[in-house]
Scaffold this motif. Structure first.
Motif, PDB file in Angstrom:
ATOM      1  N   SER A 139      -5.381  12.181 -24.941  1.00 11.22           N
ATOM      2  CA  SER A 139      -4.249  12.008 -24.030  1.00 11.22           C
ATOM      3  C   SER A 139      -4.686  11.464 -22.675  1.00 11.22           C
ATOM      4  CB  SER A 139      -3.513  13.337 -23.853  1.00 11.22           C
ATOM      5  OG  SER A 139      -4.369  14.289 -23.258  1.00 11.22           O
TER       6      SER A 139
ATOM      7  N   LEU B  72      -7.932  25.516 -33.606  1.00 20.73           N
ATOM      8  CA  LEU B  72      -6.640  25.736 -32.957  1.00 20.73           C
ATOM      9  C   LEU B  72      -6.095  27.133 -33.225  1.00 20.73           C
ATOM     10  CD1 LEU B  72      -5.081  22.251 -33.769  1.00 20.73           C
ATOM     11  CD2 LEU B  72      -5.949  23.047 -31.559  1.00 20.73           C
TER      12      LEU B  72
ATOM     13  N   THR C  38      -6.163  18.325 -21.634  1.00 16.35           N
ATOM     14  CA  THR C  38      -6.216  17.131 -22.462  1.00 16.35           C
ATOM     15  C   THR C  38      -5.908  17.517 -23.901  1.00 16.35           C
ATOM     16  OG1 THR C  38      -7.938  16.263 -21.000  1.00 16.35           O
ATOM     17  CG2 THR C  38      -7.718  15.189 -23.145  1.00 16.35           C
ATOM     18  N   SER C  39      -5.312  16.592 -24.635  1.00 14.10           N
ATOM     19  CA  SER C  39      -5.089  16.855 -26.053  1.00 14.10           C
ATOM     20  C   SER C  39      -5.524  15.643 -26.860  1.00 14.10           C
ATOM     21  CB  SER C  39      -3.624  17.200 -26.321  1.00 14.10           C
ATOM     22  OG  SER C  39      -2.787  16.192 -25.817  1.00 14.10           O
TER      23      SER C  39
ATOM     24  N   ILE D  30     -11.738  20.375 -31.244  1.00  8.11           N
ATOM     25  CA  ILE D  30     -10.349  20.404 -30.788  1.00  8.11           C
ATOM     26  C   ILE D  30      -9.953  21.861 -30.575  1.00  8.11           C
ATOM     27  CG2 ILE D  30      -7.995  19.659 -31.248  1.00  8.11           C
ATOM     28  CD1 ILE D  30      -9.119  17.676 -33.300  1.00  8.11           C
ATOM     29  N   GLY D  31      -9.875  22.256 -29.312  1.00 10.38           N
ATOM     30  CA  GLY D  31      -9.526  23.634 -28.986  1.00 10.38           C
ATOM     31  C   GLY D  31     -10.736  24.392 -28.477  1.00 10.38           C
TER      32      GLY D  31
ATOM     33  N   GLU E 135      -9.353  20.459 -24.724  1.00 14.75           N
ATOM     34  CA  GLU E 135      -8.578  21.699 -24.581  1.00 14.75           C
ATOM     35  C   GLU E 135      -7.335  21.410 -23.740  1.00 14.75           C
ATOM     36  OE1 GLU E 135      -8.519  24.963 -25.602  1.00 14.75           O
ATOM     37  OE2 GLU E 135      -6.784  25.095 -24.276  1.00 14.75           O
ATOM     38  N   ARG E 136      -6.189  21.828 -24.250  1.00 17.42           N
ATOM     39  CA  ARG E 136      -4.931  21.606 -23.535  1.00 17.42           C
ATOM     40  C   ARG E 136      -4.824  22.397 -22.234  1.00 17.42           C
ATOM     41  NH1 ARG E 136       0.378  21.293 -27.300  1.00 17.42           N
ATOM     42  NH2 ARG E 136      -0.426  19.765 -28.749  1.00 17.42           N
TER      43      ARG E 136
ATOM     44  N   TRP F 148      -4.978  21.030 -38.548  1.00 23.11           N
ATOM     45  CA  TRP F 148      -4.543  19.910 -37.726  1.00 23.11           C
ATOM     46  C   TRP F 148      -3.170  19.496 -38.234  1.00 23.11           C
ATOM     47  CZ3 TRP F 148      -5.146  18.119 -33.244  1.00 23.11           C
ATOM     48  CH2 TRP F 148      -4.788  16.806 -32.907  1.00 23.11           C
TER      49      TRP F 148
ATOM     50  N   ARG G 177      -4.505  12.848 -29.310  1.00 22.30           N
ATOM     51  CA  ARG G 177      -3.278  12.193 -29.757  1.00 22.30           C
ATOM     52  C   ARG G 177      -3.342  11.848 -31.242  1.00 22.30           C
ATOM     53  NH1 ARG G 177      -0.285  12.354 -25.627  1.00 22.30           N
ATOM     54  NH2 ARG G 177      -0.523  11.096 -23.730  1.00 22.30           N
TER      55      ARG G 177
END
Lengths: 464, 87
Positions: A244, A258, A225-226, A168-169, A192-193, A131, A228
């Motif tokens: 986000s 990630l 989405t990420s 995250i991811g 996930e972005r 991270w 923040r």
């Protein structure tokens, strides 16, 4: 995946200059390092082999870490890999290599020892991408899943039944971890972005199907989405995450998934062709120097290697797969003993189990621009999809149909045209070709739930 | 004894499950799981499974790594309890 072209020996074999009593140093004591060493012994090398590993553990198997180990159905201690009965080597575990001097043919270790070598295998692989905010990454409850110690620690934390887990991811590791959380009955949010899970590896249509699968299994999946920020309490334990999309989640565990960072730093002074993507080598696994020349005495294998695959027009491939680490290391061993006579031409092959389905892929779906389901159906979670680029089949994906994949491996090797034509009873009629860059329009399974806005702007491109 | 299956090569034929039911199991229609560290009395059935695998995806052997007498000469190499990083 057997494709019949892996073991072709050139008629112009030459000795490679490794003395019978020579010393092979292997930096990286994981899957590739172990298999490189074993292949040397299998082929009769009787000299000294030294395996150097930064981790204190002997080689262990990583795929179970994000699956059975995390679920508590397998001990992290039981992940050790088998070796040949009569295998002999020197082991320097718990000691990282810090530099390579190719002119002197030495590797320096973190404890100051200097190892001279006749041949070197670089197999230092990759580590979890951390991270990026260091203070947030240091919070209690923030985990990665790369090493056996990572998995042991996270499994123990999940066993205490956290209120909500944030992943995250949504690549393979993140998706597998989310699957385990649901299996354990834990609430999980996946951020996930990209517009869908697994989209980088498998493209939009398959990623959309994966997203529907996750939601059906109760995952709170937030695409496009990420995260923040991660926020700690007074004693440095994770308690909240700001997304986000404006949401603030109460979470006490975050799994950072990630992707990986190549362990190339120790090669900074080596004058090899090295960057964040890995170490460049040729198809014989010889490291390529910064002038573009292969070094006969420095070989590369596994996650850290980038090499020109003849099937993909010499573009450099880097493959973080189990199968590739084994095969590439074995080619490197041949090159050490016999010189450049055997090319590493195995097709990338990958598997995953998540949310009760078996996923396998072959070739390079990530590079494709077109996708078509060619057997079965996505709705029934049993299908094969072919991936095309410039009218050629370059990859295939099988979901709960593992035995179908060999035929597609053969098509990839034979540069078959895309979409493939096959008279198979379970082939859809017509076969619809979709763009991999965008999720499909109107292809959603009936139980897909409310499509995401990004799914609605997708453009299908039927061509048959 | 350690067991590992190349699950990219595995095609879930399930022959290993019949040959060594205490080591291998199919937990989903196409999902193979196995005991990676079975006790030594299962060696014979594990070997039968290895021989029965149509795609030769099973490897069996002693746990990889240094044996007590074969560690490198410098004493610190045996420092298994030191904390390693992520390389």
């Amino acid at each position: 995946m057997e494709v019949g072209v892996e073991h072709r020996l050139s008629p112009t074999s030459t000795a490679a200059g490794l003395p019978d009593d020579g010393h092979v140093v292997i930096v990286g004591a994981s899957l590739a390092g172990l298999h490189g060493a074993e292949a040397l012994r299998e082929q009769g090398f009787a000299g000294q082999i030294t395996l150097v590993g930064e981790e204190p553990h002997p080689p262990y198997d990583r795929p179970p870490l994000s699956k059975r180990v995390l679920a508590g159905r397998m001990s992290a201690d039981d992940t050790g890999l088998p070796q040949r009965e009569d295998f002999e080597a020197q082991w320097r575990l718990g000691t990282a290599a810090v530099s390579l001097d190719r002119a002197a043919k030495t590797v320096t270790l973190a404890d100051g020892d200097v190892l001279g070598f006749d041949k070197l295998l670089i197999a230092t692989g990759a580590r979890a991408r951390p991270w990026p905010k260091v203070h947030e990454a240091a919070l209690g409850g923030v985990f990665s899943i790369r090493t056996r110690d990572d998995a042991r620690a996270l499994q123990a934390r999940l066993a205490t039944r956290p209120r909500r887990v944030l992943v995250i991811g949504a690549g393979f590791v993140g998706s597998e971890a989310a699957s385990v959380c649901r299996e354990l009955g834990l609430d999980v949010t996946v951020v996930e972005r990209s517009p869908a899970p697994l989209v980088g590896a498998l493209g939009g249509p398959a990623g959309s199907a994966a997203g529907r699968l996750q939601r059906r299994h109760g995952v709170d999946l937030r695409t496009n989405t990420s995260v923040r920020s991660l926020e700690g309490d007074g004693v440095g334990r994770l308690r909240r995450a700001a997304l986000s999309d404006g949401d603030i989640l109460d979470v006490d565990v975050a799994i950072v998934a990630l992707g990986a960072v190549r362990n190339v730093e120790w090669l900074a002074g080596s004058a090899l062709s090295v960057d964040g993507r890995g170490v460049r080598c040729d198809a014989y696994c010889r490291a390529v120097d910064s002038a573009g020349q292969p070094d006969d005495d420095v070989l590369v294998a596994g996650d850290i290697a980038r090499w020109p695959h003849p099937l993909f027009d010499g573009e450099l491939l880097a493959v973080e797969h189990w199968d590739n680490a084994v095969r590439q290391a074995r080619v490197a061993a041949v090159t050490m003993l016999h010189g450049p006579v055997l090319q590493h031409t195995a097709l990338p092959a990958f598997w995953s189990n998540q949310f009760g389905v078996n996923i396998k892929s072959v070739g390079v779906p990530a590079r494709a621009d077109q996708f078509a389901v060619v057997q079965g159906s996505v709705e029934n979670s049993a299908f094969v999809a072919a991936y095309g680029q410039q009218g050629r089949v370059i990859g295939a994906l099988a979901v709960n149909m593992p035995r179908a994949l060999d035929a597609y491996a053969t098509m990839i090797t034979n540069r078959a045209s895309f979409p493939p034509v096959a008279r198979i009873p379970d082939a859809p009629d017509p076969i619809r070709v979709l763009d991999t860059a965008l999720p499909p329009l109107g292809q959603a399974a009936p139980d897909a739930g409310r499509p995401q806005p990004d799914e609605q702007r997708a453009g299908a491109r039927p061509s048959l | 004894m350690r067991v590992v299956v190349d699950l990219a090569r595995c095609q879930s034929y399930g022959q290993c499950v019949f040959a060594a039911p205490e080591v291998f199991e199919l937990t989903g229609p196409e999902v193979l799981e196995y005991d990676s560290a079975p006790s030594d009395h299962l060696r014979e059935q594990a070997e039968r499974a290895r021989a029965a695998c149509p795609v030769q995806a099973i490897t069996i052997g002693p746990a990889a790594g240094p044996t007590r007498d074969a560690t490198a000469a410098p004493p610190r190499s045996a420092a298994i309890d030191t904390v390693g990083g992520q390389r």
